[in-house]
Design an enzyme around this catalytic site. Structure first.
Site, mmCIF file in Angstrom:
data_model
loop_
_atom_site.group_PDB
_atom_site.id
_atom_site.type_symbol
_atom_site.label_atom_id
_atom_site.label_comp_id
_atom_site.label_asym_id
_atom_site.label_seq_id
_atom_site.Cartn_x
_atom_site.Cartn_y
_atom_site.Cartn_z
ATOM 1 N N THR A 71 31.915 19.261 80.804
ATOM 2 C CA THR A 71 31.471 19.341 79.417
ATOM 3 C C THR A 71 32.262 20.467 78.782
ATOM 4 O O THR A 71 32.224 21.600 79.265
ATOM 5 C CB THR A 71 29.962 19.644 79.318
ATOM 6 O OG1 THR A 71 29.231 18.575 79.919
ATOM 7 C CG2 THR A 71 29.532 19.813 77.870
ATOM 8 N N HIS A 72 33.003 20.150 77.724
ATOM 9 C CA HIS A 72 33.816 21.149 77.035
ATOM 10 C C HIS A 72 33.258 21.301 75.624
ATOM 11 O O HIS A 72 33.246 20.344 74.859
ATOM 12 C CB HIS A 72 35.280 20.691 76.994
ATOM 13 C CG HIS A 72 36.239 21.826 76.858
ATOM 14 N ND1 HIS A 72 36.437 22.483 75.665
ATOM 15 C CD2 HIS A 72 37.024 22.430 77.772
ATOM 16 C CE1 HIS A 72 37.327 23.437 75.855
ATOM 17 N NE2 HIS A 72 37.706 23.430 77.128
ATOM 18 N N LEU A 73 32.776 22.483 75.299
ATOM 19 C CA LEU A 73 32.119 22.723 74.012
ATOM 20 C C LEU A 73 33.157 23.117 72.976
ATOM 21 O O LEU A 73 33.546 24.280 72.857
ATOM 22 C CB LEU A 73 31.049 23.803 74.165
ATOM 23 C CG LEU A 73 29.970 23.478 75.206
ATOM 24 C CD1 LEU A 73 29.050 24.665 75.413
ATOM 25 C CD2 LEU A 73 29.201 22.234 74.817
#
Length: 149
Positions: A71-73
């Protein structure tokens, strides 16, 4: 099959629309991105597993089958040096789907000139490994994004 759920609320969009070639061309792996609303929120675990990597703006959870989900914010948010991101868990923690991992503010990301889009990627998966991929729909945190066959 592993069901990967959305770590944030927003609009599920194809990875090809992410303004970063490594994600858009699925170099990192196949998946989906979520374009979140511009307000503070908490990103959650997309699968049950172990939090094997955690930086302020990205994390990887590996499930009991050894499948890692990144998960890359936001995009290029590593350049923000952690500002606007508050880790709520620790590397090595066992997490359940929906457990809080990072509190962040997509509006602050935009104010810093970065994209708030959140790629959710099946690491080391082939392009044909995913099914039921969500696209162009509104999702809540915890809603299914794709199946990993």
């Amino acid at each position: 099959m592993t069901t990967v759920t959305s770590p944030v609320a927003g609009r599920a969009i194809p990875l090809a629309e992410v303004p970063d070639p490594a994600f858009a061309e699925a170099v990192v792996g196949p998946g989906v991105a979520v374009d979140p609303p511009l307000r503070p929120c908490t990103a959650v675990a997309p699968v049950d597993g172990i939090l094997v990597s955690l930086s302020p703006n990205a994390y990887v959870v590996v499930d009991d089958r050894g499948r890692g989900v990144l998960t890359h914010l936001g995009v290029d948010t590593v350049q923000l040096d952690g500002q606007g991101f508050e880790p709520l868990a620790n590397k090595g923690d066992t997490v359940r789907r929906g457990d809080p991992v990072v509190r962040w503010d997509p509006a602050a990301v935009v104010a810093a000139g970065k994209s708030p889009m959140c790629p959710v990627v099946a690491l080391q998966a082939g392009a044909d490994a995913l099914s039921d991929v969500a696209a162009d729909i509104e999702v809540r945190a915890g809603d299914p994004l794709f199946g990993w066959n």
